[in-house]
Design a protein around this motif. Sequence first.
Motif, PDB file in Angstrom:
ATOM      1  N   ASN A 147      -5.369   1.635  -4.256  1.00 18.66           N
ATOM      2  CA  ASN A 147      -5.241   0.697  -3.271  1.00 18.66           C
ATOM      3  C   ASN A 147      -6.719   0.373  -3.091  1.00 18.66           C
ATOM      4  O   ASN A 147      -6.998  -0.947  -3.196  1.00 18.66           O
ATOM      5  CB  ASN A 147      -4.753   1.391  -2.126  1.00 18.66           C
ATOM      6  CG  ASN A 147      -3.072   1.437  -2.070  1.00 18.66           C
ATOM      7  OD1 ASN A 147      -2.568   0.685  -2.622  1.00 18.66           O
ATOM      8  ND2 ASN A 147      -2.468   2.421  -1.232  1.00 18.66           N
ATOM      9  N   GLN A 148      -7.499   1.194  -2.844  1.00 18.75           N
ATOM     10  CA  GLN A 148      -9.217   0.953  -2.703  1.00 18.75           C
ATOM     11  C   GLN A 148      -9.629   0.229  -3.941  1.00 18.75           C
ATOM     12  O   GLN A 148     -10.476  -0.918  -3.699  1.00 18.75           O
ATOM     13  CB  GLN A 148      -9.949   2.270  -2.454  1.00 18.75           C
ATOM     14  CG  GLN A 148     -11.229   2.122  -2.179  1.00 18.75           C
ATOM     15  CD  GLN A 148     -11.926   3.254  -1.762  1.00 18.75           C
ATOM     16  OE1 GLN A 148     -11.328   4.368  -2.200  1.00 18.75           O
ATOM     17  NE2 GLN A 148     -13.100   3.159  -1.529  1.00 18.75           N
ATOM     18  N   SER A 185       0.983  -1.154   0.087  1.00 20.69           N
ATOM     19  CA  SER A 185       0.038  -0.104  -0.085  1.00 20.69           C
ATOM     20  C   SER A 185       0.993   1.268   0.005  1.00 20.69           C
ATOM     21  O   SER A 185       0.558   2.225  -0.641  1.00 20.69           O
ATOM     22  CB  SER A 185      -1.012   0.024   1.110  1.00 20.69           C
ATOM     23  OG  SER A 185      -0.264  -0.074   2.339  1.00 20.69           O
ATOM     24  N   ASP A 186       2.057   1.175   0.610  1.00 18.87           N
ATOM     25  CA  ASP A 186       2.892   2.432   0.696  1.00 18.87           C
ATOM     26  C   ASP A 186       3.961   2.012  -0.094  1.00 18.87           C
ATOM     27  O   ASP A 186       5.296   2.551  -0.181  1.00 18.87           O
ATOM     28  CB  ASP A 186       3.346   2.660   1.866  1.00 18.87           C
ATOM     29  CG  ASP A 186       4.196   1.630   2.981  1.00 18.87           C
ATOM     30  OD1 ASP A 186       3.915   0.454   2.372  1.00 18.87           O
ATOM     31  OD2 ASP A 186       4.642   1.855   3.847  1.00 18.87           O
ATOM     32  N   ARG A 190      -4.127   6.166  -3.319  1.00 21.85           N
ATOM     33  CA  ARG A 190      -5.240   5.789  -2.316  1.00 21.85           C
ATOM     34  C   ARG A 190      -6.393   5.156  -3.139  1.00 21.85           C
ATOM     35  O   ARG A 190      -6.894   4.167  -2.892  1.00 21.85           O
ATOM     36  CB  ARG A 190      -5.585   6.958  -1.449  1.00 21.85           C
ATOM     37  CG  ARG A 190      -4.837   7.186  -0.289  1.00 21.85           C
ATOM     38  CD  ARG A 190      -5.473   8.278   0.541  1.00 21.85           C
ATOM     39  NE  ARG A 190      -6.112   9.226   0.147  1.00 21.85           N
ATOM     40  CZ  ARG A 190      -5.424  10.646  -0.173  1.00 21.85           C
ATOM     41  NH1 ARG A 190      -4.139  10.622   0.388  1.00 21.85           N
ATOM     42  NH2 ARG A 190      -6.025  11.573  -0.676  1.00 21.85           N
ATOM     43  N   HIS A 191      -6.642   5.658  -4.306  1.00 26.91           N
ATOM     44  CA  HIS A 191      -7.688   5.292  -5.180  1.00 26.91           C
ATOM     45  C   HIS A 191      -7.393   3.765  -5.659  1.00 26.91           C
ATOM     46  O   HIS A 191      -8.242   3.112  -5.625  1.00 26.91           O
ATOM     47  CB  HIS A 191      -7.901   6.488  -6.330  1.00 26.91           C
ATOM     48  CG  HIS A 191      -8.840   5.840  -7.398  1.00 26.91           C
ATOM     49  ND1 HIS A 191     -10.209   5.617  -7.185  1.00 26.91           N
ATOM     50  CD2 HIS A 191      -8.553   4.958  -8.754  1.00 26.91           C
ATOM     51  CE1 HIS A 191     -10.842   5.254  -8.287  1.00 26.91           C
ATOM     52  NE2 HIS A 191      -9.904   4.694  -9.179  1.00 26.91           N
ATOM     53  N   GLN A 208      -3.557  11.071  -3.851  1.00 28.90           N
ATOM     54  CA  GLN A 208      -5.092  10.684  -4.236  1.00 28.90           C
ATOM     55  C   GLN A 208      -5.252   9.280  -5.117  1.00 28.90           C
ATOM     56  O   GLN A 208      -5.901   8.607  -5.083  1.00 28.90           O
ATOM     57  CB  GLN A 208      -5.719  11.807  -4.831  1.00 28.90           C
ATOM     58  CG  GLN A 208      -6.093  13.140  -3.973  1.00 28.90           C
ATOM     59  CD  GLN A 208      -6.603  14.226  -4.451  1.00 28.90           C
ATOM     60  OE1 GLN A 208      -6.205  14.644  -5.411  1.00 28.90           O
ATOM     61  NE2 GLN A 208      -7.591  14.553  -3.779  1.00 28.90           N
TER      62      GLN A 208
END
Length: 180
Positions: free
Chosen positions: A154-155, A133-134, A151-152, A148
């Motif tokens: 990842n989700q 994730s990072d 994050r998008h 953003q």
Amino acid sequence: MTTALIVIDVQQGLCEGEYAGVGWEGMVERINGIARRVREAGLPVIFVQHESASDFLKFGSPRWQLAPGLDVHASDLQVRKTTPDSFHNTDLAAVLQTHDVKELIICGMQSQYCVDTTTRRALALGYPVTLVSDGHTTVASGELSAAQIVRHHNQTLAGIISFGPRVTLQAAADVLRGGA
């Protein structure tokens, strides 16, 4: 089950100038930590490098080389690619089969292109994926910041259920340490 680390496009040309992924230096440190643990576990580390016909990421050019600070060992494997899909017209699938790999850990650059496409293709081929994730980054687009976009993706990638195998998000510090 054998797991492999796939490090996508962490190359000099994507770590400098207008295409430099946000926070790439910290990402490289996190990838190095994962790669060390993967090697200690006796698992394969695979570096995928994008190349283009133009001078930007021309094979063998300074920009094509792996990023400064990336810890690469002689035992690591390398795959060359020309599309966002690390499997398309490459020997990645054969390399994974040779090493009896059944699960993937994916990290690298650029989140919305090669990381996304390779992750989706891995799922379609039956590989469960741990997405760090990072451990992936990109540049800002006209509408979204790099954070953003990360994050998008990842989700979005963690929400895909249609292939059967799933994406599990895991922070770099937790990869191969049993953390969630």
